[in-house]
Structures are given as structure tokens and as C-alpha cells.
Design an enzyme around this catalytic site. Structure first.
Site, short mmCIF file in Angstrom:
data_model
loop_
_atom_site.label_atom_id
_atom_site.label_comp_id
_atom_site.label_asym_id
_atom_site.label_seq_id
_atom_site.Cartn_x
_atom_site.Cartn_y
_atom_site.Cartn_z
CB SER A 1 7.85 -2.44 1.81
OG SER A 1 8.05 -3.79 2.21
CE1 TYR B 1 9.33 -3.60 -3.35
CE2 TYR B 1 9.67 -4.48 -1.14
CZ TYR B 1 8.85 -3.91 -2.09
OH TYR B 1 7.53 -3.65 -1.78
#
Length: 251
Positions: free
Chosen positions: A143, A156
Site C-alpha cells: 500500500s 494497517y
């Protein structure tokens, strides 16, 4: 013939969003795709049907990821479904989000997001070592949050940073077998997972689009194209890298 003809690919979390787009693209390029899903069997079967409708080959497998033993169970199901086929392309895409900041994050949420996003890919690869063909590909879906500070999703983001470090070390481990290992790091992508805050919210859509130098929100296909490149022979000299697929966000 496609550039991935006669290749076998496993895509975890391949029933929806980025995983679905990756599965479809690899199949379009000629690979036989095995995709896994955790809960949405209808979406997984629809993905298989769409691939087959276009002349591709695909199999959907139910596979939970996040508990001890899940990786071994996934590969046992893979062996049963494919007749112990070897794998050329492994895409670790399955992941869960965490939207808590530092003050609100519980130990339970922390453990869960790391179990699915970090531990599962690690042991999926460990159990794949004897199944991966030399000259194969491992592609981890990371990400842009691993390079852009986003305190609201701190756990995350941390899992994706860990995944990138795993990629770096794994590239060194598997290099002697001519297996490349890379991370692909998307930015904000228009998927069902983001629908609750992105779709139907013009202000959120505009803010998200403005992050990219191209002034738009990314699509799953934007990511799938980069994965397809890394899966191909054209990327045989690329390994241990994080490929930014954020559309030039937050430069």
C-alpha cells in the site's frame, strides 16, 4: 498465445476489488488462475465465470487466512483442486483494513490485522517453497500507506511496511532460484472495500482524486496491469522492489 500461457497463478483474496482485477488480467494473459476467498463465495464464483466466459481458466477456493494452520489448509485445498500442480505466480493480495488510530486501537484489532496482512503471507510463502517453480514470481500487494504518513490507519500502514520488508528479504532468499519477489503499493482505489466512504461522497472523491498527479481515483485495473508486468518475463530483472502504484500521490 498470451505471455503467461501454461503458467499457474494463485491469487489470495481474488474474488473482489484489486484481487479480482488481478485474477482476470492474469487469466487474460493466459495463466490458469486459482483464486481464494474468505466469505463471499458468490463473488468468487462470478469471477470464475467471467474469466471462463472470456476463454480463460480459473478455480475458486475457500480459504480463511489469519489463524494458525490457515496457510497449510490453503495449500492442501490447492493440491486437491489442481492435482498437486506447481505454481509459477503467487500474488499475496488478501488483507483486511484497520481504521483505528493509536489511541483507539485494541490489542485484539492489532493482532487480527497483523495476522491476516503479515503472518498469513509469510506462511503462505513458506508452504509454497516446494511448489514454486524456479523462475517464478511472488508479488505482494502492499500500500502507498507504507510511505505516506496516515496516523488514522497506523496499524494497517505498519502491516504494509512489514510486508515490504518481507519482500526485500524474500527476494534475497529466492534469487538463486531465479524467482523474483516484489511489492505493489496502490493508493486510493475505487473498490467495494472503499465504497462506504468514497462512492456517493463527492467531497471524499474529490479529495482522493486530488492526491494523484493525474487528478483521478485509481481503478483495480490500474493495479492489475502492474502486477501482470511483474508476473511476466519482461520483469525478470526486477526483484526486491516496492513498485508505487498510487498515481503519483503525495509526491
Amino acid at each position: 498465445m498470451g505471455r503467461l500461457t501454461d503458467k499457474v497463478a494463485l491469487v489470495t483474496g481474488g474474488s473482489r476489488g484489486i484481487g479480482r482485477a488481478v485474477a482476470r488480467r492474469l487469466a487474460d494473459d493466459g495463466a490458469t488462475v486459482v483464486l481464494t476467498y474468505a466469505r463471499d463465495s458468490a463473488a468468487a464464483e462470478e469471477t470464475v465465470r467471467s474469466i471462463e466466459k472470456d476463454g480463460g481458466r480459473a478455480i475458486a477456493l475457500h480459504a480463511e487466512l489469519g489463524e494458525h494452520g490457515d496457510a497449510a489448509a490453503l495449500w492442501a485445498a490447492f493440491d486437491a483442486a489442481t492435482g498437486n500442480a506447481k505454481v509459477d505466480i503467487l500474488v499475496n493480495n488478501a488483507a483486511i483494513a484497520s481504521s483505528s488510530d493509536l489511541t483507539a486501537l485494541t490489542e485484539e484489532e492489532f493482532d487480527r490485522v497483523f495476522a491476516v496482512n503479515v503472518r498469513a503471507p509469510f506462511f503462505v510463502v513458506q508452504h509454497a517453497l516446494g511448489r514454486l517453480n524456479d523462475g517464478g514470481r511472488v508479488i505482494n500487494i502492499s500500500s502507498g500507506a507504507s510511505r505516506i504518513a496516515l496516523p488514522g490507519v497506523i496499524a494497517y500502514s505498519s502491516t504494509k511496511g512489514a510486508l515490504d520488508t518481507f519482500t526485500l528479504n524474500l527476494a534475497k532468499v529466492l534469487g538463486p532460484r531465479q524467482i523474483t519477489v516484489n511489492s505493489v503499493a496502490p493508493g486510493i482505489i475505487d473498490t467495494d472495500a472503499n465504497a462506504s466512504w468514497l462512492r456517493g461522497n463527492p467531497a471524499a472523491w474529490e479529495r482522493s482524486a486530488a492526491l494523484s498527479t493525474f487528478g483521478r481515483v485509481g481503478t483495480p485495473e490500474d493495479v492489475a496491469g502492474v502486477v501482470a508486468f511483474l508476473a511476466s518475463d519482461d520483469a525478470r530483472w526486477v526483484s526486491g522492489r516496492v513498485v508505487d502504484v498510487t498515481g503519483g500521490s503525495s509526491l
